[in-house]
Each structure stands twice: as structure tokens, then as C-alpha cells.
Design a protein around this motif. Sequence first.
Motif, mmCIF file in Angstrom:
data_model
loop_
_atom_site.group_PDB
_atom_site.id
_atom_site.type_symbol
_atom_site.label_atom_id
_atom_site.label_comp_id
_atom_site.label_asym_id
_atom_site.label_seq_id
_atom_site.Cartn_x
_atom_site.Cartn_y
_atom_site.Cartn_z
ATOM 1 N N MET A 123 31.574 35.424 8.741
ATOM 2 C CA MET A 123 30.671 36.291 9.476
ATOM 3 C C MET A 123 31.019 36.238 10.958
ATOM 4 N N PRO A 124 30.623 37.258 11.730
ATOM 5 C CA PRO A 124 30.822 37.186 13.182
ATOM 6 C C PRO A 124 30.007 36.038 13.764
ATOM 7 N N ARG A 125 30.373 35.618 14.956
ATOM 8 C CA ARG A 125 29.647 34.537 15.604
ATOM 9 C C ARG A 125 28.243 34.980 15.980
ATOM 10 N N SER A 126 27.269 34.116 15.697
ATOM 11 C CA SER A 126 25.887 34.360 16.113
ATOM 12 C C SER A 126 25.138 33.038 16.077
ATOM 13 N N GLN A 127 24.336 32.813 17.077
ATOM 14 C CA GLN A 127 23.576 31.561 17.159
ATOM 15 C C GLN A 127 22.552 31.474 16.030
ATOM 16 N N PRO A 128 22.480 30.340 15.350
ATOM 17 C CA PRO A 128 21.459 30.175 14.313
ATOM 18 C C PRO A 128 20.069 30.054 14.930
ATOM 19 N N ALA A 129 19.075 30.538 14.197
ATOM 20 C CA ALA A 129 17.689 30.461 14.657
ATOM 21 C C ALA A 129 16.887 29.411 13.893
ATOM 22 N N ARG A 130 17.188 29.262 12.607
ATOM 23 C CA ARG A 130 16.465 28.308 11.770
ATOM 24 C C ARG A 130 17.422 27.781 10.706
ATOM 25 N N ILE A 131 16.982 26.746 10.023
ATOM 26 C CA ILE A 131 17.673 26.272 8.831
ATOM 27 C C ILE A 131 16.628 26.071 7.744
ATOM 28 N N LYS A 132 16.937 26.592 6.556
ATOM 29 C CA LYS A 132 16.006 26.507 5.433
ATOM 30 C C LYS A 132 16.714 25.861 4.245
ATOM 31 N N ILE A 133 16.094 24.819 3.713
ATOM 32 C CA ILE A 133 16.642 24.147 2.533
ATOM 33 C C ILE A 133 15.507 24.063 1.514
ATOM 34 N N PRO A 134 15.385 25.069 0.666
ATOM 35 C CA PRO A 134 14.203 25.162 -0.213
ATOM 36 C C PRO A 134 13.960 23.932 -1.070
ATOM 37 N N ARG A 135 15.007 23.327 -1.591
ATOM 38 C CA ARG A 135 14.806 22.218 -2.532
ATOM 39 C C ARG A 135 14.070 21.038 -1.904
ATOM 40 N N ILE A 136 14.225 20.839 -0.600
ATOM 41 C CA ILE A 136 13.561 19.698 0.042
ATOM 42 C C ILE A 136 12.501 20.145 1.056
ATOM 43 N N GLY A 137 12.123 21.409 0.993
ATOM 44 C CA GLY A 137 11.027 21.890 1.818
ATOM 45 C C GLY A 137 11.318 21.993 3.298
ATOM 46 N N VAL A 138 12.582 22.146 3.675
ATOM 47 C CA VAL A 138 12.933 22.269 5.087
ATOM 48 C C VAL A 138 12.902 23.738 5.504
ATOM 49 N N ASP A 139 12.173 24.041 6.545
ATOM 50 C CA ASP A 139 12.176 25.351 7.199
ATOM 51 C C ASP A 139 11.954 25.054 8.677
ATOM 52 N N ALA A 140 13.053 24.809 9.383
ATOM 53 C CA ALA A 140 12.965 24.240 10.725
ATOM 54 C C ALA A 140 13.712 25.095 11.741
ATOM 55 N N PRO A 141 13.235 25.090 12.987
ATOM 56 C CA PRO A 141 13.986 25.768 14.045
ATOM 57 C C PRO A 141 15.245 24.998 14.370
ATOM 58 N N THR A 142 16.229 25.713 14.882
ATOM 59 C CA THR A 142 17.445 25.066 15.355
ATOM 60 C C THR A 142 17.584 25.300 16.855
ATOM 61 N N ALA A 143 18.197 24.340 17.508
ATOM 62 C CA ALA A 143 18.462 24.444 18.940
ATOM 63 C C ALA A 143 19.928 24.111 19.183
ATOM 64 N N PRO A 144 20.609 24.864 20.046
ATOM 65 C CA PRO A 144 22.003 24.537 20.332
ATOM 66 C C PRO A 144 22.112 23.220 21.084
ATOM 67 N N VAL A 145 23.076 22.419 20.719
ATOM 68 C CA VAL A 145 23.342 21.163 21.421
ATOM 69 C C VAL A 145 24.811 21.152 21.813
ATOM 70 N N GLY A 146 25.089 20.465 22.901
ATOM 71 C CA GLY A 146 26.459 20.348 23.375
ATOM 72 C C GLY A 146 26.866 18.900 23.425
ATOM 73 N N LEU A 147 27.266 18.452 24.617
ATOM 74 C CA LEU A 147 27.725 17.081 24.813
ATOM 75 C C LEU A 147 26.859 16.402 25.861
ATOM 76 N N ASP A 148 26.590 15.124 25.666
ATOM 77 C CA ASP A 148 25.768 14.396 26.612
ATOM 78 C C ASP A 148 26.638 13.743 27.688
ATOM 79 N N ARG A 149 26.029 12.929 28.521
ATOM 80 C CA ARG A 149 26.751 12.306 29.633
ATOM 81 C C ARG A 149 27.816 11.322 29.163
#
Length: 236
Positions: free
Chosen positions: A85-111
Amino acid sequence: MIGLAATAPDPVGPPPQPDAAAAPPSLLSPLADEPTTPDPTPSGADASPTTGADHGKARSARSLHNGELGSAATRPSPSPTLAGMPRSQPARIKIPRIGVDAPTAPVGLDRNQQIAVPPLNQPKTAGWYQLGPSPGEVGTAVVVGHVDSRATGRAVFFRLGTLKPGDTIEVPRKDGKTARFIVDGVARYPKKKLPLKAVYGHTGKAQLRVITCGGDYDKAAKSYKDNIVVFATLAL
């Protein structure tokens, strides 16, 4: 490795561990290869811009310890022969079997030049490594999340280890499309023996890795000793 530390005053007990039968043999044996080097140059209108310093940090990312993810997924150059698929930032992740429906946030690198994870006060948020592929792109996209927290006990990926081959993971994206993945396998690795190429390497397909902590809890280090890794491939 990934060292998402448990932050509950008394851990809620070890998170469910993957069944050995859930992981194909090729995912069970740690590899002694050098880690792949991430390509920190996302493309697309919705991709977060990166600076020259970010590029240097991404190349030096090697390990995740006490809350940081190390050697990240290689982001290959798209090929017309590979389906994705073309590049696009994810908004959520859903994993029905374990009841996950969570927002996603972009992360990079820390100090410390390691991949960051969501803040400890956001235990129900998953982190997408934005310097690698987005979920659905050709390459290996990486999503990480905490296993437990002081505030909530169980965090977003507490039950990740119960997934089985054939389970589905859905990633709604900001372009309005949803990347749907089928779980290939689930494995648990000691953090110091994470098979980096097997986990992060490019397979020629659009794949997803979802990672959290598992195994026994080390009270002295205040973290779990292992990583749980879910391997999944885009369903086309």
C-alpha cells in the motif's frame, strides 16, 4: 531488544506467553547476524519530516533497553513487483482476538539514539516506528507497546502472547484505508538474543511486527527478561 519496563507496583503476574507451536521453526532460533540498518527516509505527504540529525541517529539505532526499541526495520525502496500500500500514518491498531482497539502514535529515536516508545502515562497507546515503513507498505513495519503499567495494571499488549497463526491484526490508516494482516507466528526471545534480522529484516513483502515484553519479571531491573514478537503479513 525491547525493554518496555513493567511499571506496576507489583506486576500483575507474567503476561501470557506464546505457545511454542505458534512460532514456525524459522522464528525460534536466534540468529548471530548483524542487525539491519533502518532507512530513515519516509515518504508521502503525511509522513513526519526528519532532520539530518534524525538520519544519523536512525543509522546508529541498535537496541531497546528500559523502554527503547533498538535496531529497527529496514525500509526498502518500493518495487513495482512487490504488492503493498502507499505510505500513510497509522491511526489505530485492532487485534480482535485479544480485545485490542488502541490509538497509535508515531515514535522516533530518543536521546540515546534508540527508538522511543509511548510515554509511561499512555499505557493504552501503541507506538509506530515512523522512520521505517508504515503498516501496509512493502517492508517491515514495527509497532511497540507496553505490557503493564503502574496506572492501569494491564497495558495495551498484555495479552499479545496469546495470538495464534491465522489471527488478524487491522491497522486503520490516516488515508482512510485499513491494512489487514494475518499472523504468521508468535515467538518469545531473551532480550539479549533477539534475532534482529529475523525480526526486522526485509522479506520482500509488506509485513508487520508487534512487540512487547514477556517472560519472567526481573525485580532488580524492573523489567521483563524477554520480548514477545508477533510476525504478520499483509492480506491482499
